[in-house]
Design a protein around this motif. Structure first.
Motif: not given
Ligand code: NAD
Length: 350
Positions: A79-100
């Motif tokens: 969660k934390e890394i995905s949010i930071k990356a999105l806010r930095a204007g990056k697209n995100v591929v996130c491993e499963k399970p997406a979130m807790m």
């Protein structure tokens, strides 16, 4: 044809991060531009493999060469890394399970909407050939109306001795394997899930589940058993499917299995057989001329389609295959499983 070469940066170069590092080398239009890992040994490994190593996550996110961030850390950090990356204007591929849990996922979804960037989960097992073969049987109605599906994954090594044993890091088999086999089922069956029953096992681990049995009842009455075991010294078949006119089995990852279908319902000559301390006519095998055996309609797949679809979606040329609404539904179903286990009851779902 892709418009440009996309730079992929990997956060967490463990087993799976490294799998992505090697996999994208085989895909046109995408290149690993660097990695970030908190562990010195993994940074060293990356350097030895001629990868650029970022000093920090911010360093990675500030790099303009990075178009896509792959999140391959333990589950609690997604969660934390995905949010930071999105806010930095990056697209995100996130491993499963997406979130807790679904709350975390909804939080990420609102940031995704705000930024307009792509967020997609790596549900790679939609490309498993055993699954696609069952999906083909299901879609083509080969067995007649299917009333029961059993999907199992069995091992006997317990849970790997890392963060997968720790609840706070998102350990346990439901989040690890459950998310894959639930996703496959929900992707294949276009029906509402009405009831959920789940029982976790704690053979080797008290704090997290080391396996589970889930029974799902779909709207049409179709029943699905999903089972993961990590203390199973004899494995049951990967898939066992029953339709009103036949049965199918896939024994394991080597796709060994078969279909048996009914040719003629009449089986008049059935004679009782000896069965242990009695006889039975009901369970006597059918006469050979009333059934026939078929080969499985083995499906071939191309997992590179996953990243190609990510790129095509970023370029506005395709619709994403792994949809966030589908991922959220899987997470909610896993939450229903936890409630069912805790309360020892069947839970209404949709
Ligand atoms: P792993 O323990 O091998 O690797 C995790 C890596 O993340 C480690 O190198 C660790 O040092 C690093 N890390 C931890 N905290 C970090 C941080 N704050 N910043 C940067 N790096 C950090 O685990 P794994 O088996 O590679 O699993 C990683 C993820 O991949 C998990 O979410 C797991 O569920 C998923 N996974 C998916 C599949 C699949 O088939 N889709 C298969 C295996 C694992």
């Amino acid at each position: 044809m892709v418009n440009k070469n996309y730079g992929l940066a990997i956060v967490g170069l463990g087993g799976m991060g490294n799998w992505h590092r090697e996999f994208v080398k085989t895909i046109e239009g995408i290149t690993v531009v660097g990695i970030y890992d908190i562990k010195e040994s993994r940074r060293q490994f990356a350097k030895e493999n001629n990868e650029h190593v970022y000093e920090s996550l911010d360093d990675l996110l500030n790099d303009k060469k990075v178009d896509i961030v792959l999140v391959a850390t333990p589950n609690d950090l997604h969660k934390e890394i995905s949010i930071k990356a999105l806010r930095a204007g990056k697209n995100v591929v996130c491993e499963k399970p997406a979130m807790m849990n679904s709350k975390e996922f909804e939080e990420v979804m609102s940031v995704q909407k705000e930024t307009g960037k792509l967020f997609v989960v790596h549900q790679n097992r939609r490309w498993d050939e055993d699954f696609l073969t069952i999906k083909e049987i299901y879609n083509k109605n080969t067995l007649g109306k299917i009333y029961s599906i059993e999907s199992r994954v069995h091992g006997s090594r317990g849970i790997p001795g890392d963060w997968r044993q720790e609840k706070e890091h998102g350990g346990g088999m439901l989040l690890d394997w459950g998310v894959h086999i639930i996703d496959q089922l929900l992707f294949m069956i276009d029906e509402k899930v009405k009831k959920v029953y789940c029982k976790f096992t704690h053979v080797t681990n008290e704090l997290v589940d080391d396996g589970f049995r889930i029974i799902l009842t779909f709207e049409s009455g179709l029943t699905v058993l999903l089972e993961v075991g990590t203390s199973n010294f004899i494995s049951l078949p990967r898939w066992y499917v029953l339709g009103i006119n036949g049965s199918a089995v896939i024994n394991g990852w080597d796709l060994n299995g078969k279909i048996v279908r009914v040719k003629n319902w009449e089986d008049k000559d059935a004679v009782p057989i000896r069965a242990a301390s009695g006889i039975t006519k009901t369970m006597a095998p059918r006469q050979d001329n009333t059934i026939f055996e078929e080969k499985l309609p083995i499906q071939k797949s191309e997992l590179r389609e996953y990243y190609r679809n990510v790129i095509a979606t970023i370029e506005g040329k395709a619709e994403i295959i792994v949809k966030n609404s589908e991922v959220l539904r899987v997470i909610k179903l896993m939450e229903a499983c936890t409630v069912s286990d805790e309360k020892e009851t069947v839970v209404d779902f949709e």
